[in-house]
Write an enzyme that holds these catalytic residues in place. Structure first.
Site, PDB file in Angstrom:
ATOM      1  N   GLY A  87       7.802  -3.578 -13.019  1.00  0.00           N
ATOM      2  CA  GLY A  87       8.948  -4.465 -12.864  1.00  0.00           C
ATOM      3  C   GLY A  87       9.765  -4.056 -11.655  1.00  0.00           C
ATOM      4  O   GLY A  87       9.287  -3.366 -10.763  1.00  0.00           O
ATOM      5  N   ARG A  88      11.023  -4.461 -11.641  1.00  0.00           N
ATOM      6  CA  ARG A  88      11.878  -4.125 -10.504  1.00  0.00           C
ATOM      7  C   ARG A  88      12.556  -2.771 -10.651  1.00  0.00           C
ATOM      8  O   ARG A  88      13.056  -2.219  -9.666  1.00  0.00           O
ATOM      9  CB  ARG A  88      12.920  -5.215 -10.284  1.00  0.00           C
ATOM     10  N   GLU A  91      11.823   0.128  -8.180  1.00  0.00           N
ATOM     11  CA  GLU A  91      12.359  -0.048  -6.827  1.00  0.00           C
ATOM     12  C   GLU A  91      13.636   0.765  -6.619  1.00  0.00           C
ATOM     13  O   GLU A  91      13.824   1.374  -5.576  1.00  0.00           O
ATOM     14  CB  GLU A  91      12.621  -1.541  -6.608  1.00  0.00           C
ATOM     15  N   CYS A 117       1.678  -1.380 -12.591  1.00  0.00           N
ATOM     16  CA  CYS A 117       2.296  -2.408 -11.774  1.00  0.00           C
ATOM     17  C   CYS A 117       3.088  -1.802 -10.619  1.00  0.00           C
ATOM     18  O   CYS A 117       2.523  -1.228  -9.705  1.00  0.00           O
ATOM     19  CB  CYS A 117       3.155  -3.307 -12.661  1.00  0.00           C
ATOM     20  N   HIS A 118       4.419  -1.881 -10.643  1.00  0.00           N
ATOM     21  CA  HIS A 118       5.264  -1.297  -9.602  1.00  0.00           C
ATOM     22  C   HIS A 118       5.640   0.155  -9.908  1.00  0.00           C
ATOM     23  O   HIS A 118       6.285   0.812  -9.094  1.00  0.00           O
ATOM     24  CB  HIS A 118       6.534  -2.134  -9.412  1.00  0.00           C
ATOM     25  N   TYR A 137       0.027  -2.947  -8.867  1.00  0.00           N
ATOM     26  CA  TYR A 137       0.112  -4.339  -8.445  1.00  0.00           C
ATOM     27  C   TYR A 137      -0.217  -4.376  -6.952  1.00  0.00           C
ATOM     28  O   TYR A 137       0.261  -3.525  -6.198  1.00  0.00           O
ATOM     29  CB  TYR A 137       1.508  -4.898  -8.734  1.00  0.00           C
TER      30      TYR A 137
END
Length: 190
Positions: A87-88, A91, A117-118, A137
């Site tokens: 997800g975010r 980040e 993923c992330h 991802y």
């Protein structure tokens, strides 16, 4: 069974936090969820990412996901393994030096780490991907490579997992069965 630490943050991918959390509990493991700046009893907002035929995933509001531990007071030595959903959240979590130190602790001790993923954005920022193979991802693949790792592309259905020693990685939530199966094998081996 293993004591597992799950690192989450606001706008973590809903399925990548909730589903593995429930799968690991179902298998009898103890899972503690933590987020910098939040305490047990708090929640993080999740986001639902879906593949709907666009050039990239779409994002929708998810649920509130419970934080069950205190990041600031945790002792990494109390845990056997680490899970990093995507997800975010990765980040911004990768900008926190305490998060990076936590990841380095598990990597240095060669304890099982599962990232999806992330999530590998955090692994790359922590500097633990040098000479390692890592799935993620596809949009995160440049960070894996810049971090000294070898990017492992996903299968056609985004449902594959890759194991490199203590590291189990996957491209997105369709890989949950393979990702958690391989992670549980590492947990069972310890």
């Amino acid at each position: 069974m293993a004591k597992i630490l799950m690192l989450v943050g606001d706008f973590v991918e809903d399925y990548e936090a909730m589903v593995p959390y429930q799968m690991l509990l179902m298998l009898g493991h103890e899972v503690t969820t933590v987020c910098p700046g939040k305490s047990a009893g708090d929640t993080v907002a999740t986001a639902i990412h879906d593949f709907e035929g666009h050039q990239t995933y779409s994002e929708k509001p998810g649920h509130n996901f419970a934080v069950t531990g205190d990041f600031e007071t945790l002792n990494a030595g109390d845990f056997d393994a680490l899970v990093i959903p995507g997800g975010r959240a990765p980040e911004y979590l990768r900008l926190n030096e305490e998060v990076l130190d936590l990841v380095r602790h598990f990597a240095d001790k060669k304890q099982p780490i599962a990232a999806i993923c992330h999530g590998p954005q955090i692994l790359a920022a922590a500097g633990v991907l040098k000479d390692r193979q890592c799935s993620c991802y596809p949009a995160v693949s440049p960070e894996v490579q810049i971090g000294g790792g070898t990017y492992v592309p996903p299968g056609d259905g985004m449902d594959t997992a890759h194991v490199d020693g203590n590291l189990v990685t996957a491209p997105a939530w369709p890989a949950h069965p393979a990702w958690m199966r391989e992670f549980n094998k590492l947990l069972s081996a310890d």
